[in-house]
Design a protein around this motif. Structure first.
Motif, mmCIF file in Angstrom:
data_model
loop_
_atom_site.group_PDB
_atom_site.id
_atom_site.type_symbol
_atom_site.label_atom_id
_atom_site.label_comp_id
_atom_site.label_asym_id
_atom_site.label_seq_id
_atom_site.Cartn_x
_atom_site.Cartn_y
_atom_site.Cartn_z
ATOM 1 N N HIS A 1 -27.685 -28.999 -4.493
ATOM 2 C CA HIS A 1 -27.373 -29.969 -5.549
ATOM 3 C C HIS A 1 -28.624 -30.733 -5.989
ATOM 4 C CE1 HIS A 1 -23.120 -29.518 -6.106
ATOM 5 N NE2 HIS A 1 -22.851 -29.709 -4.833
ATOM 6 N N HIS B 1 -25.343 -36.043 -10.835
ATOM 7 C CA HIS B 1 -24.755 -36.272 -9.515
ATOM 8 C C HIS B 1 -23.947 -35.063 -9.067
ATOM 9 C CE1 HIS B 1 -21.424 -37.025 -12.215
ATOM 10 N NE2 HIS B 1 -20.627 -36.758 -11.181
ATOM 11 N N GLN C 1 -21.022 -39.963 -14.421
ATOM 12 C CA GLN C 1 -21.155 -39.109 -15.598
ATOM 13 C C GLN C 1 -21.201 -39.953 -16.870
ATOM 14 O OE1 GLN C 1 -18.278 -35.957 -15.907
ATOM 15 N NE2 GLN C 1 -18.891 -35.429 -17.985
ATOM 16 N N GLY D 1 -17.562 -40.156 -9.526
ATOM 17 C CA GLY D 1 -18.237 -39.122 -10.297
ATOM 18 C C GLY D 1 -18.044 -39.323 -11.799
ATOM 19 N N ALA E 1 -29.283 -33.114 -9.177
ATOM 20 C CA ALA E 1 -28.483 -34.285 -8.790
ATOM 21 C C ALA E 1 -29.384 -35.355 -8.168
ATOM 22 C CB ALA E 1 -27.391 -33.902 -7.799
ATOM 23 N N VAL F 1 -20.361 -34.440 -6.367
ATOM 24 C CA VAL F 1 -19.322 -34.970 -5.499
ATOM 25 C C VAL F 1 -19.007 -33.889 -4.470
ATOM 26 C CG1 VAL F 1 -16.932 -35.781 -5.350
ATOM 27 C CG2 VAL F 1 -18.368 -36.450 -7.302
ATOM 28 N N HIS G 1 -14.207 -38.738 -6.576
ATOM 29 C CA HIS G 1 -14.096 -38.110 -7.899
ATOM 30 C C HIS G 1 -14.114 -39.161 -9.008
ATOM 31 C CE1 HIS G 1 -13.781 -33.960 -6.669
ATOM 32 N NE2 HIS G 1 -12.941 -34.320 -5.723
#
Length: 174
Positions: free
Chosen positions: A70, A34, A28, A24, A75, A36, A21
């Motif tokens: 995703h 992306h 970002q 991530g 992503a 997670v 996380h």
């Protein structure tokens, strides 16, 4: 940017999901599309088959669909948190995500893991005992199998953002 996936692996309590996380957040901030994915969630079902006690087959089947969705949603980086215990299964994960996969093993101090597990399983002695035993057992398995294209040490006072930054540097995502 070439699509790629990263599997953060390590023993129970090593910080795989927390680091995923945090990574991530790093992605970002850099404007990188992306996703997670916590692999534990993809295999969370009961009972598991006797020949697949950790539901790896279910995890991989779900990962194939989740990763495809995703990627279809845009992503270009997939960050996975889970356990890759057998190096012979690495190709199964790469096939499931459909893009090149890098494996990063988080290597924590086991006393830190024990402290984390004490908090996580407070009031549930059977779960605490199982996880404490499994943490040292799995750490030894991962070490002896040489799991990880890269290994990142996790120290007692490392913040998740610092671990994520170290992982990003180690895999060339920074």
């Amino acid at each position: 940017m070439t699509p790629a996936a990263l599997l953060l692996t390590g023993t129970v309590g090593s910080g795989k999901t927390t680091t995923a996380h945090a990574l991530g957040v790093v992605l970002q901030a850099a404007g990188v599309p992306h996703a997670v994915v916590d692999l534990d969630a993809l295999r969370d079902a009961w009972p598991s088959p006797p020949d697949d006690p950790f539901h790896e087959r279910l995890e991989l089947a779900n990962l194939r669909d989740v990763a495809r969705n995703h990627r279809a949603a845009g992503a270009v980086r997939l960050v996975l948190a889970g356990v890759l215990e057998d190096p012979a299964h690495r190709g199964l994960y790469e096939d499931a995500v459909g893009v090149p996969l890098t494996v990063c093993r988080l290597r924590p101090d086991l006393t830190v893991v024990a402290d984390r597990l004490q908090v996580r399983h407070a009031g549930d002695e059977p779960a605490l005992d199982w996880h404490l035993h499994r943490s040292s057992e799995l750490d030894a398995i991962l070490h002896s199998a040489g799991i990880g294209d890269v290994v990142v040490d996790v120290r007692a006072h490392d913040e998740p953002a610092a671990v994520a930054a170290a992982v990003a540097r180690a895999v060339g995502w920074s």
